[in-house]
Scaffold this motif. Sequence first.
Motif, PDB file in Angstrom:
ATOM      1  N   UNK A   1       0.850  -1.198   0.000  1.00  0.00           N
ATOM      2  CA  UNK A   1       0.000   0.000   0.000  1.00  0.00           C
ATOM      3  C   UNK A   1       0.884   1.245   0.000  1.00  0.00           C
ATOM      4  N   UNK A   2       0.266   2.391  -0.299  1.00  0.00           N
ATOM      5  CA  UNK A   2       0.983   3.673  -0.289  1.00  0.00           C
ATOM      6  C   UNK A   2       0.920   4.229   1.131  1.00  0.00           C
ATOM      7  N   UNK A   3       2.000   4.070   1.876  1.00  0.00           N
ATOM      8  CA  UNK A   3       2.002   4.454   3.282  1.00  0.00           C
ATOM      9  C   UNK A   3       1.925   5.967   3.469  1.00  0.00           C
ATOM     10  N   UNK A   4       2.573   6.731   2.612  1.00  0.00           N
ATOM     11  CA  UNK A   4       2.545   8.193   2.755  1.00  0.00           C
ATOM     12  C   UNK A   4       1.140   8.751   2.552  1.00  0.00           C
ATOM     13  N   UNK A   5       0.390   8.169   1.608  1.00  0.00           N
ATOM     14  CA  UNK A   5      -0.991   8.624   1.406  1.00  0.00           C
ATOM     15  C   UNK A   5      -1.866   8.269   2.610  1.00  0.00           C
ATOM     16  N   UNK A   6      -1.592   7.131   3.232  1.00  0.00           N
ATOM     17  CA  UNK A   6      -2.351   6.750   4.425  1.00  0.00           C
ATOM     18  C   UNK A   6      -2.028   7.688   5.582  1.00  0.00           C
ATOM     19  N   UNK A   7      -0.756   8.054   5.737  1.00  0.00           N
ATOM     20  CA  UNK A   7      -0.376   9.018   6.777  1.00  0.00           C
ATOM     21  C   UNK A   7      -1.132  10.323   6.585  1.00  0.00           C
ATOM     22  N   UNK A   8      -1.177  10.814   5.354  1.00  0.00           N
ATOM     23  CA  UNK A   8      -1.873  12.075   5.075  1.00  0.00           C
ATOM     24  C   UNK A   8      -3.349  11.962   5.416  1.00  0.00           C
ATOM     25  N   UNK A   9      -3.970  10.823   5.108  1.00  0.00           N
ATOM     26  CA  UNK A   9      -5.387  10.641   5.410  1.00  0.00           C
ATOM     27  C   UNK A   9      -5.625  10.727   6.918  1.00  0.00           C
ATOM     28  N   UNK A  10      -4.788  10.035   7.701  1.00  0.00           N
ATOM     29  CA  UNK A  10      -4.958  10.055   9.155  1.00  0.00           C
ATOM     30  C   UNK A  10      -4.754  11.467   9.696  1.00  0.00           C
ATOM     31  N   UNK A  11      -3.698  12.136   9.240  1.00  0.00           N
ATOM     32  CA  UNK A  11      -3.409  13.504   9.697  1.00  0.00           C
ATOM     33  C   UNK A  11      -4.564  14.441   9.364  1.00  0.00           C
ATOM     34  N   UNK A  12      -5.184  14.249   8.200  1.00  0.00           N
ATOM     35  CA  UNK A  12      -6.304  15.100   7.775  1.00  0.00           C
ATOM     36  C   UNK A  12      -7.564  14.873   8.609  1.00  0.00           C
ATOM     37  N   UNK A  13      -7.605  13.765   9.364  1.00  0.00           N
ATOM     38  CA  UNK A  13      -8.779  13.459  10.185  1.00  0.00           C
ATOM     39  C   UNK A  13      -8.671  14.049  11.598  1.00  0.00           C
ATOM     40  N   UNK A  14      -7.613  14.810  11.862  1.00  0.00           N
ATOM     41  CA  UNK A  14      -7.445  15.420  13.169  1.00  0.00           C
ATOM     42  C   UNK A  14      -8.355  16.641  13.350  1.00  0.00           C
ATOM     43  N   UNK A  15      -8.784  16.873  14.580  1.00  0.00           N
ATOM     44  CA  UNK A  15      -9.369  18.153  14.966  1.00  0.00           C
ATOM     45  C   UNK A  15      -8.195  18.995  15.463  1.00  0.00           C
ATOM     46  N   UNK A  16      -7.732  19.898  14.630  1.00  0.00           N
ATOM     47  CA  UNK A  16      -6.522  20.653  14.955  1.00  0.00           C
ATOM     48  C   UNK A  16      -6.749  21.699  16.039  1.00  0.00           C
ATOM     49  N   UNK A  17      -8.002  22.022  16.329  1.00  0.00           N
ATOM     50  CA  UNK A  17      -8.279  23.019  17.372  1.00  0.00           C
ATOM     51  C   UNK A  17      -8.411  22.372  18.745  1.00  0.00           C
ATOM     52  N   UNK A  18      -9.214  21.310  18.835  1.00  0.00           N
ATOM     53  CA  UNK A  18      -9.549  20.726  20.137  1.00  0.00           C
ATOM     54  C   UNK A  18      -8.947  19.353  20.382  1.00  0.00           C
ATOM     55  N   UNK A  19      -8.255  18.807  19.389  1.00  0.00           N
ATOM     56  CA  UNK A  19      -7.671  17.488  19.546  1.00  0.00           C
ATOM     57  C   UNK A  19      -8.643  16.378  19.218  1.00  0.00           C
ATOM     58  N   UNK A  20      -8.118  15.168  19.098  1.00  0.00           N
ATOM     59  CA  UNK A  20      -8.935  14.022  18.730  1.00  0.00           C
ATOM     60  C   UNK A  20      -8.875  13.746  17.241  1.00  0.00           C
ATOM     61  N   UNK A  21      -9.210  12.530  16.869  1.00  0.00           N
ATOM     62  CA  UNK A  21      -9.193  12.088  15.467  1.00  0.00           C
ATOM     63  C   UNK A  21     -10.549  11.476  15.144  1.00  0.00           C
TER      64      UNK A  21
END
Length: 322
Positions: free
Chosen positions: A252-272
């Motif tokens: 699998x494309x690991x870098x694309x998976x990392x980006x997907x997980x990072x994009x699912x963060x709540x950057x203001x209050x935390x949590x995924x």
Amino acid sequence: MGGKIGDLEAEKHVRYILSVEKRRDDFESVVTEHLRMNGAYWGLTALDLLGKLEVVDQDEVVSWIMECQHESGGFGGNVGHDPHVVHTLSAVQVLALFDKLNVLDADKVSNCILGYITGLQNEDGSFSGDSWGEIDTRFTYIAICCLSILQCLGKINVEKAVNYVVSCKNVDGGFGCTPGAESHAGQIFCCVGALALMGSLHHVDKDLLGWWLCERQVKSGGLNGRPEKLPDVCYSWWVLSSLIMIDRAHWIDKNKLIKFIIDCQDRENGGISDRPDDAVDVFHTYFGVAGLSLLEYPGVKPIDPAYALPVDVVNRIFFSRR
């Protein structure tokens, strides 16, 4: 592996996880009261992977866990709740995180929990989840994992357990919850994990299953659990851990998976969350962090793909003198 440490809002995720336990009277907390043991495992393991387990009062947590043990030996999802093998594994995993498995060493407690788990194995090798008898390969993995952590796997009929899991294998290489049931990434993790812990991965067609699993990656980089389904952060764990156990993670494309997980963060209050811009919860926060751990993301401790515990915890269980 790609990704800067600054991309992961680790401190905010820690604060979010700690805040969940404090909100005991809100709606979300009330309706998930029966899952608190699992929530404790998700949140505390995520904290440990982020190197922040010390912020928790471990004596308080351990005391609460032991209050959740039923006279049958199993653990409930909360104090006064019925025991279930799912909650029992979460209890054992949290005790392992804190290096407190010794609280189960007393003969009465030890025999009690072992008797509970071994008593759930059926004649065909399968496991029921509790006294009501529901059968699912999830429960096989959970029982095997629990007994393995307690170093008591020989207490069950391992050969029958292996044969039952193999009977749930499908022509696509995947596994279902019972014989003949549809292949699903969550069940595949349970079956592959159980076989790995029982030293029986030779029963898996690694190329065939690896192809099915790598096909779970969609254009966004995320992974789904079945064909034609939306991606979900939790499958970053179920799919990737399975691929690692069968040595096919490079498919699998690991870098694309990392980006997907990072994009699912709540950057203001935390949590995924499960997908970008959805509401966060502790379940997906844990599986997002665990997925990043499998992806060797900087600043996140390594996790064992079979035990779903930090590698240093697993090493402590099996390689330190007791």
